[in-house]
Design a protein around this motif. Structure first.
Motif, short mmCIF file in Angstrom:
data_model
loop_
_atom_site.label_atom_id
_atom_site.label_comp_id
_atom_site.label_asym_id
_atom_site.label_seq_id
_atom_site.Cartn_x
_atom_site.Cartn_y
_atom_site.Cartn_z
N GLU A 55 0.83 -1.46 -0.12
CA GLU A 55 -0.01 0.22 0.15
C GLU A 55 0.91 1.49 0.04
OE1 GLU A 55 -2.48 -0.56 3.69
OE2 GLU A 55 -3.80 -1.75 2.41
N VAL A 56 2.50 1.06 0.31
CA VAL A 56 2.88 2.88 0.65
C VAL A 56 3.38 2.61 -1.26
CG1 VAL A 56 5.30 3.21 0.89
CG2 VAL A 56 4.35 1.97 2.56
N VAL A 59 0.78 5.34 -1.88
CA VAL A 59 0.80 6.11 -1.40
C VAL A 59 1.76 7.45 -2.36
CG1 VAL A 59 1.21 7.68 0.19
CG2 VAL A 59 0.25 5.57 1.02
#
Length: 254
Positions: A55-56, A59
């Motif tokens: 999920e980084v 971002v």
């Protein structure tokens, strides 16, 4: 400098599809392959160490999009506002399911959160396909279009296949398949193809709408030095949780 940042953005977006794609794919397969509670626990356990690291990338994609292509921010949020909100809700539901499914041990409790994982994964997968369609049209067409819906279906199927390949690699034979690391890389490349195709078509547009060179220089100093850290952390996760490394010890999040 504009081309360098386009390459960086393209790597982030396609990397997100290739990595988060199997997370979402496992969620999509949860109702199909998770016939028992133990099977569903094993599926979530297999993907659990990778979720936050993957999920980084999203971002980083969002930060790069709004930093390098600031003019697109208004177009994306204005044209895709309902879809973006729906995808954010699906993201929250999917992650909430991962975190809360083992807080209590009741059958109904687990069934509800397993359902949110599957529903959130479906919404995110289809939403990404529709977003890619809108991006391919220059955000001039509604994502709720037959072609957009079809692309949403294609991305969903690709993610499901990628998730199935991941399970065959991470838990060989448990869910009817055994896959090598090479096959996992190949399925990741296939899952990233829709994003790569849209980026290739959007290259001239993105280069023309990049931030001013002075802004890009500042971003280069502030952001690019952290790229090796992000890559190193990703490599550490994959080396630490490769097949045979306690795949079933922790059956879910805590």
């Amino acid at each position: 400098m504009e081309l360098l940042w386009f390459v960086f953005f393209a790597v982030l977006l396609t990397g997100y599809f290739a990595l988060e794609g199997f997370d979402l794919g496992v969620g999509l397969l949860l109702p199909l392959l998770g016939r028992t509670r133990e099977d569903r626990d094993r599926m979530v356990a297999a993907v659990a160490p990778y979720v936050l690291a993957n999920e980084v990338w999203l971002v980083a994609v969002a930060g790069t999009l709004f930093g390098v292509y600031p003019l697109l921010e208004g177009e994306v949020l204005f044209t895709l506002y309902p879809l973006v909100v729906a995808m954010l809700l699906c993201w929250v539901l999917r992650d909430a399911g991962l975190w809360f499914r083992r807080r209590l041990d009741g059958r109904a409790w687990r069934g509800f959160w397993d359902g949110t994982i599957a529903f959130g994964s479906l919404g995110l997968s289809a939403g990404w396909g529709m977003t890619l369609y809108a991006a391919a049209t220059g955000f001039t067409a509604s994502p709720v279009h037959p072609v957009g819906l079809m692309l949403g279906l294609v991305v969903t199927l690709l993610f499901a296949f990628h998730g199935w390949t991941f399970l065959g690699w991470r838990t060989p034979g448990t869910f009817g398949a055994t896959r090598s690391g090479r096959m996992l890389v190949l399925s990741g490349l296939v899952a990233a193809l829709p994003a790569a195709g849209v980026l290739a078509g959007a290259l001239p547009y993105l280069l023309e709408h990049s931030a001013p060179p002075a802004s890009l220089n500042v971003l280069s100093v502030m952001v690019l030095p952290f790229a090796p850290i992000m890559l190193g952390a990703q490599i550490w996760v994959w080396r630490t949780f490769r097949p045979g490394k306690d795949a079933f010890r922790v059956p879910s999040f805590f």
